[in-house]
Design a protein around this motif. Structure first.
Motif, short mmCIF file in Angstrom:
data_model
loop_
_atom_site.label_atom_id
_atom_site.label_comp_id
_atom_site.label_asym_id
_atom_site.label_seq_id
_atom_site.Cartn_x
_atom_site.Cartn_y
_atom_site.Cartn_z
N PRO A 259 0.81 -1.23 0.00
CA PRO A 259 0.00 0.00 0.00
C PRO A 259 0.83 1.27 0.00
O PRO A 259 0.45 2.27 -0.61
N PHE A 260 1.99 1.25 0.68
CA PHE A 260 2.84 2.45 0.74
C PHE A 260 3.25 2.89 -0.66
O PHE A 260 3.16 4.06 -1.03
N ASN A 261 3.73 1.93 -1.45
CA ASN A 261 4.22 2.26 -2.79
C ASN A 261 3.10 2.40 -3.82
O ASN A 261 3.18 3.23 -4.73
N LEU A 262 2.05 1.62 -3.64
CA LEU A 262 0.94 1.69 -4.58
C LEU A 262 0.18 3.01 -4.45
O LEU A 262 -0.09 3.69 -5.46
N MET B 282 10.60 7.52 -2.24
CA MET B 282 10.95 6.69 -1.09
C MET B 282 10.17 5.39 -1.15
O MET B 282 8.98 5.39 -1.44
N ARG B 283 10.84 4.30 -0.84
CA ARG B 283 10.17 3.00 -0.85
C ARG B 283 9.47 2.71 0.48
O ARG B 283 8.62 1.85 0.57
N TYR B 284 9.90 3.43 1.52
CA TYR B 284 9.19 3.40 2.79
C TYR B 284 9.60 4.62 3.59
O TYR B 284 10.40 5.45 3.14
N THR C 72 15.57 -3.64 3.20
CA THR C 72 16.62 -4.36 2.50
C THR C 72 16.61 -4.02 1.02
O THR C 72 15.57 -3.61 0.48
N PRO C 73 17.74 -4.20 0.31
CA PRO C 73 17.77 -3.96 -1.13
C PRO C 73 16.70 -4.75 -1.88
O PRO C 73 16.08 -4.24 -2.81
N ALA C 74 16.48 -6.00 -1.45
CA ALA C 74 15.48 -6.84 -2.13
C ALA C 74 14.08 -6.25 -1.97
O ALA C 74 13.30 -6.21 -2.92
N LYS C 75 13.77 -5.76 -0.77
CA LYS C 75 12.45 -5.20 -0.53
C LYS C 75 12.31 -3.82 -1.18
O LYS C 75 11.20 -3.42 -1.58
N LYS C 76 13.41 -3.10 -1.29
CA LYS C 76 13.35 -1.84 -2.03
C LYS C 76 12.99 -2.11 -3.49
O LYS C 76 12.23 -1.36 -4.11
N PHE C 77 13.57 -3.18 -4.02
CA PHE C 77 13.27 -3.56 -5.40
C PHE C 77 11.80 -3.93 -5.56
O PHE C 77 11.14 -3.53 -6.52
N VAL C 78 11.28 -4.71 -4.59
CA VAL C 78 9.87 -5.08 -4.62
C VAL C 78 8.99 -3.82 -4.54
O VAL C 78 8.01 -3.68 -5.28
N GLY C 79 9.36 -2.91 -3.66
CA GLY C 79 8.62 -1.66 -3.53
C GLY C 79 8.63 -0.86 -4.81
O GLY C 79 7.62 -0.26 -5.21
N LEU D 245 5.94 1.03 -9.82
CA LEU D 245 5.80 1.07 -11.27
C LEU D 245 4.41 0.60 -11.71
O LEU D 245 3.81 1.16 -12.63
N ILE D 246 3.91 -0.44 -11.02
CA ILE D 246 2.55 -0.92 -11.32
C ILE D 246 1.54 0.17 -11.02
O ILE D 246 0.62 0.45 -11.81
N GLY D 247 1.70 0.81 -9.87
CA GLY D 247 0.80 1.89 -9.50
C GLY D 247 0.88 3.07 -10.45
O GLY D 247 -0.13 3.69 -10.79
N LYS D 248 2.08 3.36 -10.91
CA LYS D 248 2.26 4.47 -11.85
C LYS D 248 1.54 4.18 -13.16
O LYS D 248 0.93 5.07 -13.77
#
Length: 263
Positions: free
Chosen positions: A196-199, A227-229, A236-243, A248-251
């Protein structure tokens, strides 16, 4: 350390008894803890009318803000919050559900990123666990960094006397809660929090705007752009990537979607 206790029950029954035991345990760990209490049964909060003003214009435009705002401020000023939550039909008591309804705008605009919670619930039979889980889910949406859950089956409706097993469980979870709050350590958010934060950030910042029925969400998310959070919370870098992927999907969705609260 300052801890706010919110009594979400209509009276001081079994769950409040266990909450007071947990409070005494916390004082045995640290006599300097300052406690403040809010009893929702005393604040006389009217029912949420579902007017959506908190979403559209900001929470301070809520018709009941004079009651809600002081509690929000007390949460902000505290290092942690204890929620005393009796089990009503496997869920939150009505007065607490009403309180969370008034705070539901935070699922769109979270804020308590550094706060930690201890959720205590007792039941005469079953479903204390589903009660604590329900509130923990809401609190994570509000931004709470960590929620500890203490569900207890009391086998009593009005004269609960904790067993040794109950006291041991209460001690263990209360101690973990205390040590975590004292440490000041912030936990890495889960994917369910990052979504939800990124979306919402992407949908609200990237859309064309809603002119007839504007929403405060579109103003809120601009301060987190890129910001990813939330600042100060490790990711973590992996979760930043997921965020980033979620963003991008939200955009992409924002090209055709507009966040609105048209009734």
């Amino acid at each position: 350390m300052q801890i706010l206790i919110i009594n979400g029950g209509p009276h001081k029954g079994n769950t409040w008894r266990l909450t007071e035991i947990s409070k005494k345990m916390l004082l045995s760990f640290d006599k300097k803890i300052i406690f403040k209490e809010v009893h929702l049964s005393d604040v006389k909060l009217p029912f949420c009318t579902g007017c959506s003003s908190c979403f559209r214009k900001g929470h301070k435009t809520c018709p009941h803000n004079k009651i809600i705002q002081p509690i929000m401020d007390m949460i902000e000023q505290s290092d942690a919050v204890i929620f005393s939550v009796p089990c009503f039909q496997g869920h939150l008591p009505g007065i607490l559900k009403n309180f969370t309804d008034h705070m539901s705008f935070m699922l769109h605009r979270p804020r308590y990123f550094t706060k930690k919670a201890l959720i205590i619930s007792t039941t005469g039979g079953v479903s204390a666990g589903s009660t604590t889980k329900a509130l923990a889910a809401a609190l994570s949406g509000w931004g709470f960094n960590k929620c500890y859950q203490l569900p207890i089956t009391a086998f009593s409706w009005n004269s609960y006397k904790p067993t040794r097993k109950d006291l041991r469980k209460t001690y263990d979870i209360t101690e973990k809660f205390y040590l975590d709050v004292r440490s000041g350590e912030m936990h890495i958010p889960g994917v369910g929090v990052l979504i939800p934060f990124n979306l919402f950030q992407a949908l609200c910042v990237g859309n064309k705007g809603e002119k007839e029925y504007p929403t405060e969400d579109n103003n809120f998310w601009r301060k987190y752009l890129g910001m990813r959070y939330a600042p100060g919370i490790p990711v973590t870098p992996a979760k930043k990537f997921v965020g980033w992927l979620i963003y991008l999907i939200g955009k992409k969705l924002s090209e055709t979607m507009v966040i609105t609260y048209k009734k």
